[in-house]
Design an enzyme around this catalytic site. Structure first.
Site, PDB file in Angstrom:
ATOM      1  CG  HIS A   1      -2.031  -1.026   1.110  1.00  0.00           C
ATOM      2  ND1 HIS A   1      -3.207  -0.804   0.435  1.00  0.00           N
ATOM      3  CD2 HIS A   1      -2.119  -2.297   1.584  1.00  0.00           C
ATOM      4  CE1 HIS A   1      -3.974  -1.892   0.504  1.00  0.00           C
ATOM      5  NE2 HIS A   1      -3.339  -2.818   1.187  1.00  0.00           N
TER       6      HIS A   1
ATOM      7  CG  ASP B   1      -2.474  -4.170   4.869  1.00  0.00           C
ATOM      8  OD1 ASP B   1      -1.511  -3.371   5.009  1.00  0.00           O
ATOM      9  OD2 ASP B   1      -3.566  -3.829   4.397  1.00  0.00           O
ATOM     10  CD  GLU B   2      -5.277  -6.094   1.315  1.00  0.00           C
ATOM     11  OE1 GLU B   2      -6.312  -6.735   1.121  1.00  0.00           O
ATOM     12  OE2 GLU B   2      -5.189  -4.855   1.099  1.00  0.00           O
ATOM     13  CG  LEU B   3       3.596  -7.469   1.720  1.00  0.00           C
ATOM     14  CD1 LEU B   3       4.867  -8.072   2.306  1.00  0.00           C
ATOM     15  CD2 LEU B   3       3.835  -6.034   1.282  1.00  0.00           C
ATOM     16  CD  GLN B   4      -1.394  -8.208  -3.817  1.00  0.00           C
ATOM     17  OE1 GLN B   4      -1.678  -9.096  -4.609  1.00  0.00           O
ATOM     18  NE2 GLN B   4      -1.914  -8.144  -2.599  1.00  0.00           N
TER      19      GLN B   4
END
Lengths: 607, 607
Positions: free
Chosen positions: B275, B345-348
Site C-alpha cells: 500500500h 498487509d496485502e503484499l503482492q
C-alpha cells in the site's frame, strides 16, 4: 508515471472519436457536436427571450438566474475529466490555478420557446437545443416548452467553467440537441418510516433538477407514521413521530412550488389498503385491521406484516371507503399533479383475518379467496379515485399502483382497469415484460437494480440470525458472510448496476411504448435527514441518464459505462458544490486519474 | 393498542429483574444498582476534587464542564427507553412536556482520584464508581485515574435528564461500579483513500469519548494519497489530493490534544511495505516498485495490487530503509502514543517483480521465496522501528502490524518478533485463536464482524460483472442478487452483527489474556466528510459496549442484544443531539415502541 502515459494514448484515441467532449455534463445529451476554435470568455450574460408576457416568464428567468449565478459562484473546475491527459497533464484539483485561453466574449443568451404556456405534466415536450457559434457573441437556446428551456439551463451551467483567473469560459463552438428517451424519470422518497424535513426534500429536488429527473414520488405515509396534516381529520397527526415531524398545508404547497419552479412534478402516494395503520386508526379504529397483532407471530407463515408494525384497511367495512374518499379528495386538492399513487403493495392475508367483517364475508360464500377480496377493494375504491368530485375536478386523473395488485401470487385482483399505471418492482425486466404484455403502462422500479435502500442490512431487532459465529469460506456464502446480512434486498445497488440496467430487454416495440420510464426508490427504514442525500446521490443521477439518453453509445450501440465514469465522478463533486450532500463513489485518486480505477484496461470490457 | 398492553407485561417483568434501569447509558456499566426513592433535582453542580495541584486538574475540570454543560444544554428526554410502558404510557418525544417529580436537590460532585498523574497509555486503570445516595446532596465519584474520571463524566451526563419543566433531574439512589473488560477499544479511520477534515476527525473523537472507546487508529497514508506534511520531505504532499487536503504539523498536534483531553489515544499507521506509492515516490522513485503497472493486468492471477493504484516499497533497495527511518523518526516525534502501526498487509508478489534489485536478489539464490523476502523486510525494518534514536527516546515503543505478516499464505515472514501486536482481520475468531496461540498480543478487527465499510458495493469501474441482466430467484444468489454486489467484504455489518461477536470464542484463559481488545475499521474508498459519521455511528458504539462490558448479561450469561436495542437507539439520538451525525437504525416507530420491531416476541430468542 509510465502507466499514465500509456493510458494517455488510450484516452487520446477516444478523444478522436465522436464522444470527445470538452466538458462532461450529466446526463449526456443526445447529441453534442464540438468544433475546434477554442473557448470564449463568458461575460455578463443577458437573457433575451420571446416570452411576450407569458405567465411562465418569471419562472424561466428565475431558473436562468439560478443556473447562471451558480456557474458564477462555483467557478467550476471540472473535477474528473475525460479529456486527453496529454493536453491536461496536471489534473485540475479545484484550486483554480489552471489557465485556459479564450479569445472573445459571450454576452447574452437568446432563448426561444415555441409554447411558453405548456404545463408541466406527463409527456410535455422537454426537448431543447443549445448552439454557440464562433461568429456570435450570444448563446442560442431553442425549446418547445419552458420545461425544455429549464433543462437547457442545467446543461449550460455545467458547460460554463473557470478560466483559472476568476473569469468564466465556455468551450465552443458547440451544438447540443437534446430530449429525453422517457417522460417519467423519478425518485421515490419515503416519509412514512422516518420523517424528512422540508429543507432536505428541497435538497433532493435540487439534485433531481440538475440531473434532469422530473418526478418526486412522495411515499408520504406508512403503517409506522402519518406525517401529513389533514384539515378534515386533524387527529391523524397524533401518529406523526412528534408535533415537529408534520407537513403542514403550507409545507406541502412550498414543496410543490419549489419543485414546479425546477421542472419537477410531485406525485403523492398514500399506500392503501396495505401498509395502513397510523393516521387511519386515529380516524376510526374499525377501518384498520390487525394493528394489535404480533407482526412476525414468531412463526413466519402466520406473519401479519412483512415488517413491523402491522395494519391494513378493513376493505369490507363500508366506513373505510367513506374515510378513503375524504382523505383522497383532500389530498387531490392539495397536490397539483394529474398522477396519484394509491399503493396497493404487499397485502397480507393473515392480517385481513383479524377483521370480523372480513371473516364474515368469507363465510358468506366459501368459494371466495383473497384474490376476490382484493377485487372487492379495486371495484369499490377505483370509482372513488376517478370520480371528478374527488379528483378536484380533474378529468385526466391517472392512478398508479404497485404491481402487486395484478401480480401478487396470493392476493392479486382478477380484473384491474388497464388505465392504471403499474409500478414494477420485482423480477427485473421480466415483470416489465409481463405488465406491458398485459397492456399496462409501466414505471420501472425493479428492486434489484433501482432500489437505493438495498444492502444496508436488516433493522428488525432480537434477531438471532446475526448470532452465527462460524465463518465459512467465500465459496459458501451464508446470511452473514457474502449473503444478505438481513437486507430485504441485496446487494447494494452501485451506480454501475443502476446504469447498466436494460429495463426494456425482450420487449416488443409495442410493449416499449408502454414503458413510461424509471424511478429509483429509497424506502426509509434506515433513512432520515442525516443520510438521505448520500443514499440518493449521485446514484439517482445514473438513473437520470439511463432514462434520459440511455446507457449505450448512440453510434456503436455499446454500453457506455466506462465513459459515464468520469462524468458521474465529476457530477458528484458538482452536486456537493451546490449543496447536495452526495456520497463519494471512489478514492479521489480515481477521479484525478481517469480510468486508473477501471477493472479492465480493455475499454470495451462492458458490452 | 392491545399489542402494546401485552408487551407491557413483558417489559414490567424485565423491569423487576436486575437489568431494570431508570435511564440507559451506553456502554452498559458493569454494575448498576438503583434504589426506589425517586429522582432528585440537579442544581448548579460544583465540582470538588482532591487534585492538589496535579497537572491534570484542568483537563478533568474541562471534561466535567463539557459533560455538565452538555446535560444542561440537551435537557435530555430519553428517546428510546427500556422502562415499563405502563409507567410511561406516553412515549417521550423530546418536547419536554413530561413532568417527573423530584423532591430534593443535588448541588455538587465530590470527585476523588487515587492517582491524578497517571498517563493516558495502554493498560491505564479506567475504572470508576458513581454513587448518589438519598441522604446526600452530592454525587460521589471515585476513580483510580483521571481517565476513569472522564468515563464517569460521560456516564453521568447520560444520567442527567429533563424534568419536563426546564430543569434537570437524576434518578437515584444509584450506585455504579464500572471498568472496561479490554484496554484497547478502537476505531480505525482512513485518510489515505479520501481526505477527512480535522473537524470531522474531531467529531469522531467526540463519539469515541461518549461511547468509552479509547483509541483512534489513524490509517494516514495509502497508495492513493499522502496527506500528512513531513518537515524532512515536504515534497510528499505533492501526492495529497490538493493543497487543502493536507494535515499540517499543527493539525496533527490539534487532533492529538483534542483526543487526549477526552481520554482517546491516537495511534498512527503508515502502511508499509505494501500500500505504498504516493508520497514515497516523491522522495525517491527507486524506493517504490510497480507503481507503473496495470493493477489488475486484465488477468487476475497477474494482478499487482488488490485495488488501484499499485505500489510497494522496494524492500531490497537500501535507500528504502533510509527513507523509512526518516519518516518513522519524524512521525514518532509528532505522535505521542507508545504504539505505532506499520501496516504490513496485502503484499503482492507480482508487484515486487517490477523491481530489478528484487529480481536480482531472487536470482542470487534460487531457493529464496516471497516469505524470505518479507523476512528480509521484517529483519531490516524492525530494528529501525525499535531503535530509541527513531522512537523519540521511547523505550516502550510497541509496534502493531496487520496479521498478514505471519498469516499470509504466499508472503508471510518466518520469524516475526513476539512483541509485535497483531491486528487480526480475516477469518473471525479462528485467526484470533491462531495468533494468540502463536504468542502474539492481538487487536481484533475481524472483517466479517467489525469492518464498517463492508457491503457498499464495489467501486472499481469498467466492470462488466454489474452488467448481468438475468434475475435468479432467492434460492440462487449471484453477484448482483443476494450476493456481494462487488463489495470486497459483505454483507454490511449491522450493529447487531457487531454486538453479537464472540471474539474470544474457543480461546484458553491464557490466550484470552493476549487479546488486547477490538477495533472497528472503516476503510475509506467510499468515505469522506459527507458519510464518515453515518458509517461509523452508532455502530461503533456497539463495539464500544462489546469491548467495555461485553454482550452478555452478567448474571445469566445470556446475550443481551435485545436489551441493547433501546439503549443503542437512544444513544443514536443522543449522538445526533451532541453533533455526531449518526445514521438512523430503524423507523422511529421502533424507538418509540420498545421491542415492537423485534423479530421474535420471545425475548430470549438470542442466546
Amino acid at each position: 508515471m509510465r502507466f499514465t502515459e500509456t493510458l494517455t494514448a488510450i484516452v487520446v484515441g477516444l478523444a478522436a472519436s465522436a464522444e470527445a467532449v470538452k466538458v462532461n455534463p450529466l446526463p449526456a445529451p443526445q447529441s453534442v457536436t464540438w468544433g475546434e476554435s477554442g473557448p470564449k470568455n463568458v461575460g455578463w450574460l443577458e437573457l433575451r427571450t420571446d416570452a411576450r408576457g407569458s405567465k411562465n416568464q418569471r419562472l424561466v428567468r428565475d431558473a436562468f438566474d439560478r443556473a447562471y449565478s451558480t456557474a458564477r459562484k462555483l467557478q467550476w473546475v471540472p473535477q474528473a475529466i475525460e479529456e486527453p491527459i496529454l493536453k491536461y497533464p496536471e489534473i485540475p484539483t479545484g484550486t483554480g490555478n489552471e489557465k485556459r485561453e479564450a479569445s472573445s466574449w459571450l454576452s447574452g443568451v437568446d432563448l426561444k420557446i415555441a409554447d411558453w404556456d405548456a404545463e408541466l405534466k406527463h409527456g410535455v415536450d422537454e426537448s431543447y437545443d443549445i448552439k454557440i457559434e464562433a461568429s456570435s457573441n450570444s448563446i442560442k437556446i431553442n425549446a418547445e416548452t419552458v420545461w425544455g428551456a429549464l433543462h437547457a439551463f442545467t446543461t449550460l451551467q455545467q458547460l460554463i467553467i473557470s478560466d483559472g483567473k476568476q473569469g468564466l469560459i465556455i468551450e465552443q463552438p458547440v451544438e447540443i440537441k437534446d430530449e429525453p428517451n422517457f417522460p417519467y424519470r423519478g425518485l421515490m422518497l419515503d416519509s412514512g418510516r422516518n420523517f424528512i424535513t422540508v429543507a432536505k426534500i428541497k435538497e433532493q429536488i435540487d439534485g433531481l433538477a440538475l440531473s434532469k429527473l422530473n418526478i418526486l414520488h412522495w411515499h408520504i405515509t406508512d403503517s409506522q407514521s402519518w406525517p401529513i396534516h389533514l384539515d378534515k381529520y386533524p387527529q391523524v397527526t397524533k401518529d406523526a413521530y412528534s408535533p415537529r415531524e408534520v407537513y403542514s398545508n403550507r409545507d406541502v404547497a412550498d414543496i410543490i412550488a419549489y419543485a414546479h419552479a425546477r421542472g419537477v412534478r410531485v406525485i403523492p402516494e398514500i399506500d392503501m389498503p396495505g401498509h395502513s395503520a397510523s393516521g387511519w386508526q386515529q380516524i376510526d379504529e374499525s377501518i384498520v385491521t390487525c394493528v394489535d397483532s404480533w407482526w412476525s407471530n414468531d412463526d413466519w407463515p402466520k406473519h401479519t406484516a412483512v415488517q413491523p408494525n402491522p395494519g391494513q384497511l378493513d376493505v369490507i367495512n363500508e366506513k373505510t371507503y367513506d374515510v378513503v374518499t375524504d382523505v383522497y379528495r383532500e389530498l387531490s386538492g392539495r397536490f397539483t399533479d394529474d398522477f396519484f399513487h394509491v399503493g396497493g403493495d404487499e397485502l397480507q392475508p393473515n392480517c385481513f383475518n383479524f377483521s370480523l367483517p372480513i371473516r364474515q364475508w368469507f363465510a358468506e360464500d366459501p368459494s371466495r379467496t383473497y384474490h376476490d377480496l382484493n377485487q372487492h377493494w379495486v371495484d369499490t375504491a377505483m370509482p372513488i379515485f376517478t370520480d371528478e368530485k374527488n379528483t378536484g375536478g380533474r378529468k385526466d386523473r391517472r392512478i398508479i399502483m404497485w404491481e402487486d395488485v395484478v401480480l401478487s401470487h396470493d392476493s392479486s385482483a382478477h380484473n384491474v382497469p388497464k388505465d392504471i399505471i403499474m409500478q414494477a418492482w420485482n423480477n427485473g425486466s421480466d415483470h416489465v415484460n409481463k405488465l406491458t404484455g398485459m397492456g399496462y403502462d409501466v414505471i420501472v422500479s425493479s428492486a434489484d437494480f433501482l432500489y437505493l435502500d438495498c444492502g444496508h442490512g436488516g433493522y428488525v431487532t432480537n434477531d438471532a440470525r446475526y448470532n452465527v459465529q462460524e465463518n465459512p469460506d467465500w465459496e459458501h456464502p451464508n446470511f452473514n458472510y457474502g449473503g444478505t446480512g438481513g437486507s430485504w434486498c441485496a446487494p447494494y445497488n452501485t451506480w454501475q448496476r443502476i446504469y447498466m440496467y436494460d429495463f426494456t430487454r425482450g420487449l416488443t416495440d409495442e410493449q416499449k411504448e408502454k414503458v413510461l420510464g424509471v424511478a429509483v426508490t429509497l424506502f426509509g427504514e434506515q433513512v432520515d435527514d442525516t443520510v438521505v442525500s448520500s443514499k440518493v446521490w449521485p446514484r439517482a443521477a445514473a438513473a437520470g441518464e439511463l432514462a434520459w439518453s440511455g446507457n449505450r453509445d448512440p453510434e456503436t450501440g455499446k454500453k457506455r459505462a466506462t465513459y459515464m465514469t468520469q462524468r458521474i465522478l465529476n457530477f458528484r463533486e458538482y452536486l456537493l458544490a451546490v449543496g447536495v450532500e452526495a456520497a463519494p463513489l471512489v478514492p479521489k485518486y480515481c477521479l484525478q486519474h481517469p480510468h486508473a480505477c477501471d477493472l479492465y484496461y480493455d475499454q470495451d470490457a462492458v458490452e
